[in-house]
Design a protein around this motif. Sequence first.
Motif: not given
Length: 912
Positions: A569-570, A572, A615
């Motif tokens: 995933g991204t 954060f 996200r």
Amino acid sequence: MKPLWKYFIIGMLVLVIVAGGYFGYNSYRSMKNPVLTASQAIPDNTAIFIEFTNPSQLMHRLAGDSPIWAELTNLESIQEFQHQFMTFDSLLSRNSLIKNIPALHRSVLCICNNDTGSVGTLYISELPSTAYGPTIRSFITGVNGEKSIVMQKKFMKAEILMVNIPGFRKFFNYTVYKGLFIGSFDEAFVRKSVEQIESGKPLNSDENLKKIEITAGKNVDANIYLNFPEFANLAKALTGTNSHKLADKLAGFSRWTGTDLIVKPEELFLNGYTVCSGSDDQWLDLLSQEPQSILIPEILPSEVSILVHLGLEDFKQYGSALKKYRRANGSLESVEKQMSGLNKSWKTDIEGEFYSWFGHEAARADVLKGPGENRNYIVIHASDIVKANESLLRVCNNALLAGSEKAFHQQYEDYVIKKLDIPQLFQLLFGDIFEDVNCPYFTTIRDYVVFADSPDALVQLISSFYMQKTLAENMNYKAFSNNISEKSNVFLYCNLRNSLSKITQNLNSGIAGEVSINQAALRNFEALAIQFSHVSDMFYTSMYLKYNPAYQEIIPAGWETQPGNKIIGTPFLTRNPEDRKLNIIVFDSSNYMYRLDHTGKIMWKIPLIEAPVSRVNEVNYYKDGRKQYFFNTENYFVIIDESGNNVEGYPVRLPASATNEVAVLDYENNNDYRLLIALTDNKIHNFDIHGKPVEGWNKVKSGIKVNQKIEYLVSGNKNYIVITDGNNNVTFVNRKGEEILAVKKKLNKAKNSEIYINQTNDKGIFLTTNSEGQLVYITDKGKTGTTKFGDFSENHFFLYSDINGDQSMDFIFVDGNKLTVYDRFKKIILEFELQDNAMSNPVVFKNIRNEIFLSVVTTGEKKISVFNKDGRMFTSLAINGNTPFVIGSLNNDDKTNLVTGYGNKVINYVLE
């Protein structure tokens, strides 16, 4: 028969008489005019002299296959030297009588100082006999033919000739004297050499030089000898006035160094011995102890530029020797007076306190990053770290009581930073090698006491140590240190790439100008190491220079953390309300969620029911200013608070599995959230922040699965919710889920293209690209029109953004490994061929200084390429990343950070 014997005997007598006369004459001639060795002609103002076994062969090898030499010849002075040598070598090759002399007889190149403060070279070669004078004169005067100019002078018993050589502006001066050829472009050096011969006191009559010469290797490229007192004068000639004080100290470093030169294609080795005179006035002699292991790099940050390391078995013994050294050079009285004053002011015995816990290492390290950004460290090994800490705290308390110091206390992680600002402390304890460094702040790490010039410098060192971003773990230093000894008494390491600007500042203006012009080429010289290790009554000496054009730059102040398994995933970024620094939220493939602080330290780790699909979205669930982290998995909505706990009532199970990531919308910016998500029933659902269905929402139906994120756009006074299904069909609805714009013609939207508000012209309110690679405009009536920028496949990526800051949107296409950017007039403003194919949409971002950059993540080795608005690579550094990345200033300062996942690591790159 008698007459035959008679003639034979007479013939033999004649032969003996002739031979005896010949050899007798030659003996007389040798006694009258003896053949000397080259050493006897070396002037006493020589700083360095180099003995060659075959100078022509070495120079041709250097010029032919040595990248090191090729880079050095970018400097005008080196280029001129090579030109001189090659010219003479070419001329010599024309004469069969003298062309082999340098290869068969000893040759010496001297680098000398003259009375005017300048530097020059002198060449001395031994000749087969004293009879070669006329041959050499005839040869040299003949190389210029009819244009030859020859001037002759008598100096002492020698005849010095001044001749013009083709290709040179200066006259060449030489003499053939007592079986030696002596030549230079500076007549003063030839004269000095003749004077040295006539003095009858050759340079190698010095017992110290004799000891060094015995150790010289035979099967090497050259033997290099350094005369420290004269080398100090050479250093003054090459440096600016700001460095003359330091250059003067070289005279008292030692007496002679002799090393063997071995040249490899991308490395240069010098190995040999250094000898002191045995008096107390040479600093190296103070370190006549057992060499120690070099372990301090395990503490220091990876970006250290210059390191000076001392390794001693007993620092108390060094302290006693230092007093003798200071007495010999006349500084002891002044030092003891200063120390006495400090002891009185600080109510303590400074030498007694510090020497009581000194271990086996002490080092000075500089991190050179630019004006105002340099950091200085002093690191001292403690034989007993508890005792060291108690001693330092005792000195601090005495200083507080005496009023010599104000209290300072800073806690960072598990480390306490204190202040102990004793003027010139390290110079007093260790000598001038630690001169001009003020490091009043200290902490303890492992069994080391670390002093620095600021608390922030210590914080950065602690962070680097915690994340194992140390010099010892630096991949370049690791490879470099394979060629240096693990133990020594003195170790100098200089990262030439990082310290080149600092070095330039200390050179004289002429050389500094040359270095500045050729800085790009000289940066290919990675690093230099010099070591001295005591052996018997000498110091084994090694110097190592590495040429490395493939050097892998380590991004300064970056870190990497390995939380668990593969990062997905991204990442954060979320701001910590306590220190205003940015923290990082990441997930791994084992369904764990992590929060890292700005240094990469894991603050908490929690298990999840499932892997995240979306996200992270920051929400204010309680509407009280506190923030939480919202995302969806395949079957749940999840909200985690800042402490790593589930918000009450969460996770919320979805009525069916999600097929895309949730869109978190806050229409009025009042924390009244709407959560739009597609489920496996092929409907778009709308929930509030509590996970309850929103009343009045008309569930949009889709013929097939929706797997792209729902977009929310505002044009004029209208709100558009944009839904794209698996066949790239697009539906526009309002906040109630009612269709408000029907596209008349099948759009065939490209799968890697989003819908954008048109800001370029009036051809439509929206634009995107289709699977044919064309730009598509969509009007408010649902009509479409197309225009072509170039030929692009159905797999192209499209981004609509202003990348050059001209307030006009640009059209960015990435297709395979080709990046092309057009302006509004279809003019190409940036074109670049990537090493691998793009794996996601390009991203436009601004750094902390509001400069615009474009980035692309590629497949293959998963590299992130970053370009500025002119299309130049923002950094040549290796930016690895196989997840999307985020940009921000982690420390809330003037640095821009890029955070990404790479394998099972979270990596922070500092984009400077």
